[in-house]
Motif scaffolding. Structure first.
Motif, PDB file in Angstrom:
ATOM      1  N   HIS A  14      42.804  22.665  37.343  1.00  0.00           N
ATOM      2  CA  HIS A  14      42.401  23.578  36.280  1.00  0.00           C
ATOM      3  C   HIS A  14      42.512  25.017  36.756  1.00  0.00           C
ATOM      4  N   ALA A  15      42.578  25.895  35.778  1.00  0.00           N
ATOM      5  CA  ALA A  15      42.494  27.329  36.025  1.00  0.00           C
ATOM      6  C   ALA A  15      41.288  27.822  35.263  1.00  0.00           C
ATOM      7  N   GLY A  16      40.522  28.711  35.857  1.00  0.00           N
ATOM      8  CA  GLY A  16      39.341  29.261  35.218  1.00  0.00           C
ATOM      9  C   GLY A  16      39.553  30.727  34.899  1.00  0.00           C
ATOM     10  N   LEU A  17      39.217  31.117  33.670  1.00  0.00           N
ATOM     11  CA  LEU A  17      39.335  32.505  33.230  1.00  0.00           C
ATOM     12  C   LEU A  17      37.984  33.010  32.768  1.00  0.00           C
ATOM     13  N   LEU A  18      37.666  34.247  33.123  1.00  0.00           N
ATOM     14  CA  LEU A  18      36.432  34.867  32.685  1.00  0.00           C
ATOM     15  C   LEU A  18      36.633  35.512  31.322  1.00  0.00           C
ATOM     16  N   VAL A  19      35.668  35.311  30.442  1.00  0.00           N
ATOM     17  CA  VAL A  19      35.705  35.926  29.119  1.00  0.00           C
ATOM     18  C   VAL A  19      34.356  36.592  28.860  1.00  0.00           C
ATOM     19  N   SER A  20      34.385  37.667  28.068  1.00  0.00           N
ATOM     20  CA  SER A  20      33.142  38.390  27.773  1.00  0.00           C
ATOM     21  C   SER A  20      32.503  37.928  26.470  1.00  0.00           C
ATOM     22  N   LEU A  64      31.098  34.821  31.773  1.00  0.00           N
ATOM     23  CA  LEU A  64      30.346  35.352  32.918  1.00  0.00           C
ATOM     24  C   LEU A  64      30.749  36.806  33.124  1.00  0.00           C
ATOM     25  N   ALA A  65      29.940  37.536  33.853  1.00  0.00           N
ATOM     26  CA  ALA A  65      30.267  38.931  34.160  1.00  0.00           C
ATOM     27  C   ALA A  65      31.587  38.995  34.927  1.00  0.00           C
ATOM     28  N   ASN A  66      32.441  39.929  34.541  1.00  0.00           N
ATOM     29  CA  ASN A  66      33.742  40.084  35.185  1.00  0.00           C
ATOM     30  C   ASN A  66      33.640  41.154  36.271  1.00  0.00           C
ATOM     31  N   PRO A  67      33.798  40.780  37.541  1.00  0.00           N
ATOM     32  CA  PRO A  67      33.697  41.771  38.614  1.00  0.00           C
ATOM     33  C   PRO A  67      34.862  42.770  38.606  1.00  0.00           C
ATOM     34  N   ASP A  68      35.920  42.487  37.848  1.00  0.00           N
ATOM     35  CA  ASP A  68      37.088  43.373  37.783  1.00  0.00           C
ATOM     36  C   ASP A  68      37.203  44.068  36.430  1.00  0.00           C
ATOM     37  N   ALA A  69      36.123  44.160  35.669  1.00  0.00           N
ATOM     38  CA  ALA A  69      36.190  44.683  34.301  1.00  0.00           C
ATOM     39  C   ALA A  69      36.747  46.102  34.229  1.00  0.00           C
ATOM     40  N   ASP A  70      36.531  46.910  35.237  1.00  0.00           N
ATOM     41  CA  ASP A  70      36.994  48.301  35.204  1.00  0.00           C
ATOM     42  C   ASP A  70      38.357  48.501  35.852  1.00  0.00           C
ATOM     43  N   SER A  71      38.997  47.418  36.291  1.00  0.00           N
ATOM     44  CA  SER A  71      40.292  47.572  36.949  1.00  0.00           C
ATOM     45  C   SER A  71      41.377  47.882  35.921  1.00  0.00           C
ATOM     46  N   VAL A  72      42.397  48.588  36.364  1.00  0.00           N
ATOM     47  CA  VAL A  72      43.523  48.938  35.505  1.00  0.00           C
ATOM     48  C   VAL A  72      44.570  47.847  35.627  1.00  0.00           C
ATOM     49  N   ARG A  73      44.984  47.298  34.501  1.00  0.00           N
ATOM     50  CA  ARG A  73      45.955  46.205  34.482  1.00  0.00           C
ATOM     51  C   ARG A  73      47.356  46.790  34.307  1.00  0.00           C
ATOM     52  N   PRO A  74      48.361  46.225  34.968  1.00  0.00           N
ATOM     53  CA  PRO A  74      49.737  46.676  34.750  1.00  0.00           C
ATOM     54  C   PRO A  74      50.171  46.389  33.314  1.00  0.00           C
ATOM     55  N   GLU A  75      51.090  47.197  32.798  1.00  0.00           N
ATOM     56  CA  GLU A  75      51.539  46.998  31.427  1.00  0.00           C
ATOM     57  C   GLU A  75      52.191  45.634  31.242  1.00  0.00           C
ATOM     58  N   HIS A  76      53.049  45.242  32.176  1.00  0.00           N
ATOM     59  CA  HIS A  76      53.739  43.949  32.080  1.00  0.00           C
ATOM     60  C   HIS A  76      52.928  42.896  32.828  1.00  0.00           C
ATOM     61  N   GLY A  77      52.563  41.830  32.117  1.00  0.00           N
ATOM     62  CA  GLY A  77      51.726  40.791  32.707  1.00  0.00           C
ATOM     63  C   GLY A  77      52.339  40.072  33.888  1.00  0.00           C
ATOM     64  N   GLY A  78      53.670  40.096  34.016  1.00  0.00           N
ATOM     65  CA  GLY A  78      54.321  39.448  35.146  1.00  0.00           C
ATOM     66  C   GLY A  78      54.058  40.138  36.467  1.00  0.00           C
ATOM     67  N   ARG A  79      53.488  41.316  36.406  1.00  0.00           N
ATOM     68  CA  ARG A  79      53.150  42.066  37.619  1.00  0.00           C
ATOM     69  C   ARG A  79      51.654  42.031  37.875  1.00  0.00           C
ATOM     70  N   ASP A  80      50.990  41.059  37.293  1.00  0.00           N
ATOM     71  CA  ASP A  80      49.542  40.917  37.398  1.00  0.00           C
ATOM     72  C   ASP A  80      49.242  39.465  37.731  1.00  0.00           C
ATOM     73  N   ARG A  81      48.037  39.173  38.174  1.00  0.00           N
ATOM     74  CA  ARG A  81      47.667  37.768  38.371  1.00  0.00           C
ATOM     75  C   ARG A  81      47.715  37.096  37.003  1.00  0.00           C
ATOM     76  N   HIS A  82      48.166  35.857  36.982  1.00  0.00           N
ATOM     77  CA  HIS A  82      48.340  35.173  35.702  1.00  0.00           C
ATOM     78  C   HIS A  82      48.410  33.672  35.919  1.00  0.00           C
ATOM     79  N   ILE A  83      48.301  32.955  34.814  1.00  0.00           N
ATOM     80  CA  ILE A  83      48.570  31.523  34.837  1.00  0.00           C
ATOM     81  C   ILE A  83      49.804  31.299  33.975  1.00  0.00           C
ATOM     82  N   ALA A  84      50.578  30.286  34.292  1.00  0.00           N
ATOM     83  CA  ALA A  84      51.790  29.969  33.530  1.00  0.00           C
ATOM     84  C   ALA A  84      51.588  28.633  32.829  1.00  0.00           C
ATOM     85  N   LEU A  85      51.925  28.621  31.540  1.00  0.00           N
ATOM     86  CA  LEU A  85      51.799  27.426  30.724  1.00  0.00           C
ATOM     87  C   LEU A  85      53.168  27.067  30.162  1.00  0.00           C
TER      88      LEU A  85
END
Length: 130
Positions: A14-20, A64-85
């Protein structure tokens, strides 16, 4: 330092994702992506939802609280941590994303793949398989 023998990892379970906002996330994952909730989520001390992806694999949403909530995400998701489906019909996926107003970008590798973000900026990659 001694050499360690490799551990035979058999699968990604499984992969776990944090949501607010679990209700908002459920609308995205169920109404836009069409995932079905997994009925046997244990009674955990925080809100969440599990989705069965087949072959013993699951996606876990955790409110759950996201410890990275204030981080800046790259515009293209392929340059960010991700899951592939894996998806069998990229056209149908694009239609659903377009209808929901979800922005996405094509894979920069030239593969039949696209990237989008869920309402909490988690990156999802979708790869077309036959």
């Amino acid at each position: 330092m001694s050499e360690l023998s490799p551990i035979p990892v058999a699968a990604l379970l499984h992969a776990g994702l944090l949501v607010s906002d679990l209700a908002r996330a459920k609308v995205f994952y169920e109404s836009v992506l069409g995932l079905d909730p997994y009925p046997n989520r244990p009674d955990l001390p925080y809100p969440g939802e599990w989705y069965d992806l087949g072959s013993g694999q699951q996606l876990h949403l955790m409110q759950l609280a996201n410890p990275d909530a204030d981080s800046v995400r790259p515009e293209h998701g392929g340059r960010d941590r991700h899951i592939a489906l894996a998806v069998r019909n990229m056209g149908a996926l694009k239609s659903r994303l377009d209808a929901a107003g979800v922005k996405y970008t094509a894979s920069k590798s030239g593969r039949a793949a696209l990237f989008c973000r869920d309402p909490d900026a988690n990156t999802l990659e979708f790869v077309e398989v036959r």
